[in-house]
Write a protein that holds these residues in place. Structure first.
Motif, PDB file in Angstrom:
ATOM      1  N   PHE A   6       0.831  -1.207   0.000  1.00 35.52           N
ATOM      2  CA  PHE A   6       0.000   0.000   0.000  1.00 35.52           C
ATOM      3  C   PHE A   6       0.867   1.259   0.000  1.00 35.52           C
ATOM      4  O   PHE A   6       1.838   1.342   0.756  1.00 35.52           O
ATOM      5  CB  PHE A   6      -0.908   0.004   1.234  1.00 35.52           C
ATOM      6  CG  PHE A   6      -1.627   1.299   1.467  1.00 35.52           C
ATOM      7  CD1 PHE A   6      -2.765   1.625   0.749  1.00 35.52           C
ATOM      8  CD2 PHE A   6      -1.168   2.205   2.422  1.00 35.52           C
ATOM      9  CE1 PHE A   6      -3.423   2.831   0.958  1.00 35.52           C
ATOM     10  CE2 PHE A   6      -1.815   3.405   2.649  1.00 35.52           C
ATOM     11  CZ  PHE A   6      -2.957   3.714   1.917  1.00 35.52           C
ATOM     12  N   GLY A   7       0.523   2.206  -0.835  1.00 32.40           N
ATOM     13  CA  GLY A   7       1.269   3.458  -0.852  1.00 32.40           C
ATOM     14  C   GLY A   7       0.420   4.613  -1.331  1.00 32.40           C
ATOM     15  O   GLY A   7      -0.603   4.420  -1.999  1.00 32.40           O
ATOM     16  N   ARG A   8       0.846   5.795  -0.992  1.00 31.28           N
ATOM     17  CA  ARG A   8       0.171   7.024  -1.422  1.00 31.28           C
ATOM     18  C   ARG A   8       1.176   7.883  -2.166  1.00 31.28           C
ATOM     19  O   ARG A   8       2.312   8.067  -1.681  1.00 31.28           O
ATOM     20  CB  ARG A   8      -0.359   7.777  -0.197  1.00 31.28           C
ATOM     21  CG  ARG A   8      -1.493   7.037   0.476  1.00 31.28           C
ATOM     22  CD  ARG A   8      -1.833   7.633   1.831  1.00 31.28           C
ATOM     23  NE  ARG A   8      -0.829   7.269   2.835  1.00 31.28           N
ATOM     24  CZ  ARG A   8      -0.997   7.422   4.144  1.00 31.28           C
ATOM     25  NH1 ARG A   8      -2.114   7.943   4.612  1.00 31.28           N
ATOM     26  NH2 ARG A   8      -0.043   7.068   4.992  1.00 31.28           N
ATOM     27  N   ASP A  81       6.760  15.607  -6.383  1.00 31.73           N
ATOM     28  CA  ASP A  81       6.087  14.352  -6.042  1.00 31.73           C
ATOM     29  C   ASP A  81       6.590  13.842  -4.704  1.00 31.73           C
ATOM     30  O   ASP A  81       7.782  13.967  -4.410  1.00 31.73           O
ATOM     31  CB  ASP A  81       6.410  13.245  -7.071  1.00 31.73           C
ATOM     32  CG  ASP A  81       5.709  13.446  -8.394  1.00 31.73           C
ATOM     33  OD1 ASP A  81       6.005  14.452  -9.052  1.00 31.73           O
ATOM     34  OD2 ASP A  81       4.886  12.590  -8.772  1.00 31.73           O
ATOM     35  N   CYS A  82       5.695  13.221  -3.960  1.00 31.09           N
ATOM     36  CA  CYS A  82       6.122  12.415  -2.822  1.00 31.09           C
ATOM     37  C   CYS A  82       5.312  11.131  -2.821  1.00 31.09           C
ATOM     38  O   CYS A  82       4.079  11.161  -2.803  1.00 31.09           O
ATOM     39  CB  CYS A  82       5.963  13.156  -1.500  1.00 31.09           C
ATOM     40  SG  CYS A  82       6.608  12.208  -0.101  1.00 31.09           S
ATOM     41  N   TYR A  83       6.031  10.032  -2.892  1.00 32.14           N
ATOM     42  CA  TYR A  83       5.412   8.701  -2.890  1.00 32.14           C
ATOM     43  C   TYR A  83       5.957   7.966  -1.682  1.00 32.14           C
ATOM     44  O   TYR A  83       7.173   7.861  -1.517  1.00 32.14           O
ATOM     45  CB  TYR A  83       5.796   7.975  -4.178  1.00 32.14           C
ATOM     46  CG  TYR A  83       5.345   6.536  -4.287  1.00 32.14           C
ATOM     47  CD1 TYR A  83       4.177   6.088  -3.700  1.00 32.14           C
ATOM     48  CD2 TYR A  83       6.107   5.612  -4.992  1.00 32.14           C
ATOM     49  CE1 TYR A  83       3.775   4.770  -3.816  1.00 32.14           C
ATOM     50  CE2 TYR A  83       5.709   4.290  -5.119  1.00 32.14           C
ATOM     51  CZ  TYR A  83       4.546   3.871  -4.526  1.00 32.14           C
ATOM     52  OH  TYR A  83       4.150   2.551  -4.632  1.00 32.14           O
ATOM     53  N   THR A  84       5.069   7.505  -0.812  1.00 29.97           N
ATOM     54  CA  THR A  84       5.531   6.736   0.344  1.00 29.97           C
ATOM     55  C   THR A  84       4.702   5.476   0.493  1.00 29.97           C
ATOM     56  O   THR A  84       3.480   5.487   0.293  1.00 29.97           O
ATOM     57  CB  THR A  84       5.440   7.537   1.664  1.00 29.97           C
ATOM     58  OG1 THR A  84       4.091   7.915   1.893  1.00 29.97           O
ATOM     59  CG2 THR A  84       6.334   8.759   1.638  1.00 29.97           C
ATOM     60  N   CYS A  85       5.385   4.398   0.812  1.00 32.92           N
ATOM     61  CA  CYS A  85       4.740   3.109   1.006  1.00 32.92           C
ATOM     62  C   CYS A  85       4.431   2.909   2.486  1.00 32.92           C
ATOM     63  O   CYS A  85       5.129   3.448   3.342  1.00 32.92           O
ATOM     64  CB  CYS A  85       5.656   1.996   0.519  1.00 32.92           C
ATOM     65  SG  CYS A  85       5.958   2.151  -1.244  1.00 32.92           S
ATOM     66  N   GLY A  86       3.411   2.119   2.749  1.00 31.38           N
ATOM     67  CA  GLY A  86       3.055   1.797   4.124  1.00 31.38           C
ATOM     68  C   GLY A  86       2.056   2.795   4.684  1.00 31.38           C
ATOM     69  O   GLY A  86       1.709   3.794   4.045  1.00 31.38           O
ATOM     70  N   GLU A  87       1.584   2.479   5.885  1.00 26.97           N
ATOM     71  CA  GLU A  87       0.517   3.265   6.513  1.00 26.97           C
ATOM     72  C   GLU A  87       1.062   4.407   7.361  1.00 26.97           C
ATOM     73  O   GLU A  87       0.350   5.375   7.630  1.00 26.97           O
ATOM     74  CB  GLU A  87      -0.307   2.365   7.468  1.00 26.97           C
ATOM     75  CG  GLU A  87      -0.898   1.130   6.844  1.00 26.97           C
ATOM     76  CD  GLU A  87      -2.206   1.404   6.124  1.00 26.97           C
ATOM     77  OE1 GLU A  87      -2.714   2.540   6.237  1.00 26.97           O
ATOM     78  OE2 GLU A  87      -2.708   0.484   5.452  1.00 26.97           O
ATOM     79  N   THR A  88       2.313   4.289   7.798  1.00 30.67           N
ATOM     80  CA  THR A  88       2.758   5.182   8.866  1.00 30.67           C
ATOM     81  C   THR A  88       3.229   6.543   8.377  1.00 30.67           C
ATOM     82  O   THR A  88       3.157   7.523   9.118  1.00 30.67           O
ATOM     83  CB  THR A  88       3.896   4.526   9.680  1.00 30.67           C
ATOM     84  OG1 THR A  88       4.938   4.161   8.766  1.00 30.67           O
ATOM     85  CG2 THR A  88       3.410   3.288  10.407  1.00 30.67           C
ATOM     86  N   VAL A  89       3.725   6.609   7.145  1.00 33.14           N
ATOM     87  CA  VAL A  89       4.265   7.869   6.634  1.00 33.14           C
ATOM     88  C   VAL A  89       3.253   8.474   5.667  1.00 33.14           C
ATOM     89  O   VAL A  89       2.834   7.829   4.711  1.00 33.14           O
ATOM     90  CB  VAL A  89       5.606   7.613   5.919  1.00 33.14           C
ATOM     91  CG1 VAL A  89       6.093   8.880   5.234  1.00 33.14           C
ATOM     92  CG2 VAL A  89       6.642   7.106   6.907  1.00 33.14           C
ATOM     93  N   ASP A  90       2.881   9.740   5.899  1.00 29.34           N
ATOM     94  CA  ASP A  90       1.894  10.405   5.044  1.00 29.34           C
ATOM     95  C   ASP A  90       2.613  11.393   4.120  1.00 29.34           C
ATOM     96  O   ASP A  90       3.130  12.417   4.588  1.00 29.34           O
ATOM     97  CB  ASP A  90       0.862  11.129   5.910  1.00 29.34           C
ATOM     98  CG  ASP A  90      -0.254  11.745   5.065  1.00 29.34           C
ATOM     99  OD1 ASP A  90      -0.149  11.741   3.816  1.00 29.34           O
ATOM    100  OD2 ASP A  90      -1.219  12.248   5.659  1.00 29.34           O
TER     101      ASP A  90
END
Lengths: 133, 133
Positions: A6-8, A81-90
């Motif tokens: 999962f990533g945003r 751009d900022c792409y981060t994986c996982g739930e903890t980093v927004d």
């Protein structure tokens, strides 16, 4: 060990930014490292390039993915751009940090939800008044 | 000199990729450099990181923006992006090149049109049978 895919990914085009801010790779690099830390990410390495006669690119590698910027100072434009994986980093926190530094007149942003199947595309809330710690 | 702020950014999530391909930062780096050249971009520098126990990140800085990959070999997953500025370099060629190398079972892609105002989001055609020169 399995990690979450999962990533945003927040992509933002900013316009009407001061030439001097966009034409300074070192300035951008330093703030992008701080932006990464502000959102709880871990910086692994950085590539920064100052172009002639103007323009800069900075790519920050994170444990949790990356932050990038490409600037066109003569047009007051940058693509960030900022792409981060996982739930903890927004990633939105890093974007808000950078928007508060660059203070664009206008911006257009999209957020992609990645690593869960079909990508969801949303228009994120941007806070240009992020308060630096 | 003024440069065009117009750019195309293809983001693709690939699934069902061989563990060995995704867990080899050097292999990915070499192919990403070739992918950049295939689409007519100029590679300026590369950051590559092999993670333990598995996983890789490669960030390729281009004169025309960047290519990135983040892999989760244990999930058969990678998130791949190619963003290029200007009219002459088509990021879809670099993406097609990488998809043909990785041969994913499934993929989900979006294309952002950037640097022209409001971002347009499209679903690109992906050619997984790109023929390497």
């Amino acid at each position: 060990m399995e990690y979450s895919t999962f990533g945003r990914h927040v992509a933002i085009d900013v316009w009407g930014v001061d030439f001097g801010l966009l034409n300074n790779a070192d300035f951008l690099k330093n703030h992008m490292v701080e932006a990464a830390e502000a959102c709880g990410a871990t910086v692994l390495s950085v590539q920064a390039k100052q172009f002639e006669p103007q323009g800069a690119t900075v790519l920050v590698m994170l444990s949790e993915s990356h932050i990038s910027i490409h600037t066109y100072p003569e047009r007051g434009f940058a693509a960030l751009d900022c792409y981060t994986c996982g739930e903890t980093v927004d990633p939105q926190i890093a974007i808000d940090y950078m928007v508060s530094v660059l203070q664009p007149e206008k911006y257009y942003a999209k957020k992609l939800i990645r690593g869960v199947g079909e990508m969801e595309v949303a228009t994120p809330e941007v806070n240009r008044n992020y308060v630096h710690a």
